[in-house]
Scaffold this active site. Sequence first.
Site, short mmCIF file in Angstrom:
data_model
loop_
_atom_site.label_atom_id
_atom_site.label_comp_id
_atom_site.label_asym_id
_atom_site.label_seq_id
_atom_site.Cartn_x
_atom_site.Cartn_y
_atom_site.Cartn_z
N GLY A 15 0.71 -1.15 -0.13
CA GLY A 15 0.01 -0.13 0.07
C GLY A 15 0.73 1.21 -0.04
O GLY A 15 0.18 2.48 0.49
N ASN A 111 -5.98 3.23 -12.67
CA ASN A 111 -5.19 2.21 -12.21
C ASN A 111 -3.65 2.60 -12.46
O ASN A 111 -3.43 3.40 -13.33
CB ASN A 111 -5.19 0.81 -13.24
CG ASN A 111 -4.20 -0.21 -12.83
OD1 ASN A 111 -4.14 -0.54 -11.78
ND2 ASN A 111 -3.46 -0.61 -13.95
N HIS A 113 0.12 1.55 -13.22
CA HIS A 113 0.94 0.40 -13.65
C HIS A 113 2.20 0.79 -13.73
O HIS A 113 2.84 1.94 -14.25
CB HIS A 113 0.69 -0.01 -15.06
CG HIS A 113 1.04 -1.00 -15.40
ND1 HIS A 113 0.94 -2.37 -15.20
CD2 HIS A 113 2.48 -1.09 -16.51
CE1 HIS A 113 1.84 -3.45 -15.75
NE2 HIS A 113 2.48 -2.38 -16.62
N ASP A 154 -5.05 -3.55 -19.03
CA ASP A 154 -3.75 -2.43 -19.06
C ASP A 154 -3.90 -1.54 -20.47
O ASP A 154 -3.01 -0.99 -20.94
CB ASP A 154 -2.34 -2.89 -18.91
CG ASP A 154 -2.25 -3.33 -17.49
OD1 ASP A 154 -2.71 -2.90 -16.56
OD2 ASP A 154 -1.34 -4.39 -17.50
N GLU A 184 5.41 6.89 -9.56
CA GLU A 184 4.11 6.23 -9.28
C GLU A 184 3.45 7.38 -8.09
O GLU A 184 2.22 7.50 -8.47
CB GLU A 184 3.91 4.97 -8.67
CG GLU A 184 4.27 3.88 -10.02
CD GLU A 184 4.24 2.54 -9.09
OE1 GLU A 184 3.33 1.91 -8.63
OE2 GLU A 184 5.17 1.69 -9.45
C1 GAR Z 1 3.00 -0.90 -7.64
O1 GAR Z 1 4.37 -0.92 -8.11
C2 GAR Z 1 1.93 -0.70 -8.62
O2 GAR Z 1 2.26 -0.09 -9.84
C3 GAR Z 1 2.00 -2.32 -8.85
O3 GAR Z 1 2.03 -3.02 -7.73
C4 GAR Z 1 2.64 -2.31 -6.86
C5 GAR Z 1 1.79 -2.23 -5.60
O4 GAR Z 1 2.76 -1.41 -4.56
N1 GAR Z 1 0.83 -2.51 -9.76
C6 GAR Z 1 0.45 -3.46 -10.79
O5 GAR Z 1 1.57 -4.19 -11.17
C7 GAR Z 1 -0.79 -3.66 -11.53
N2 GAR Z 1 -0.50 -4.38 -12.89
P1 GAR Z 1 1.96 -0.84 -3.12
O6 GAR Z 1 0.90 -1.73 -2.89
O7 GAR Z 1 2.92 -0.31 -2.42
O8 GAR Z 1 1.20 0.41 -3.89
#
Ligand code: GAR
Length: 210
Positions: A15, A111, A113, A154, A184
């Site tokens: 998260g 979303n 990515h 995606d 991000e």
């Molecule tokens: C993040 O890097 C997000 O972009 C990725 O998972 C991670 C979650 O981290 N999402 C994907 O790969 C979706 N296809 P977080 O729980 O620390 O935010």
Amino acid sequence: MNKTTKIAVLVSGGGTNLQALIDAEKRGELGAGKIGLVLASKPGVYALERAAQNGIDSIVLPRKEYADIAAYSKALADTLTAAGADLVVLAGFMTIFDEQVYEAFPNKILNVHPALIPSFCGKGFYGLHVHEAALEKGVKVSGATVHIVIPECDAGPIVLQRAVEVKQDDTPETLQRRIMEEAEWKILPEAVRLFCDGKIEVEGNKVYIK
Ligand code: GAR
């Protein structure tokens, strides 16, 4: 005055993107947006702890308690509708759902990515796998994308992207961390603010920022 936009953040892991949204809201950077609900696809994930620490309501909807994707999707759509969500944000949500959710929230699901779509995206590209693939290909630049979610994985209209340098000695972990920090955690809150302030216009497969 702008009506508050109630945001539901969907999570499956640590998260850190949820945290970036919480921090942005505290700094007054989500515009009319207010995080009203955190929904996790499994119990015990640290994102739920972050919600609790910040007094945000949370709910766990475990995928394995539902027979199939359709049953899970109905429960998800019903839960988000009952919560009065105006915007749904997938912040590391690793569970697949079907059209019942898109139909309940048309052009209202964002979303994040961890790559520059259309590179390193689609089925199987999630979490560290994305960065492993980028390093294997030897790209010099990667980054992150925030897009509107459509049924094709995606593939929805792109709202924001940010490029990040790939270093020669990167591991999937170091690249993941740099992309989170430099891209991000910045473009996700920014895209959410644009949505909440009514600045996102979707025409076909394109997003225009008003
Ligand atoms: C993040 O890097 C997000 O972009 C990725 O998972 C991670 C979650 O981290 N999402 C994907 O790969 C979706 N296809 P977080 O729980 O620390 O935010």
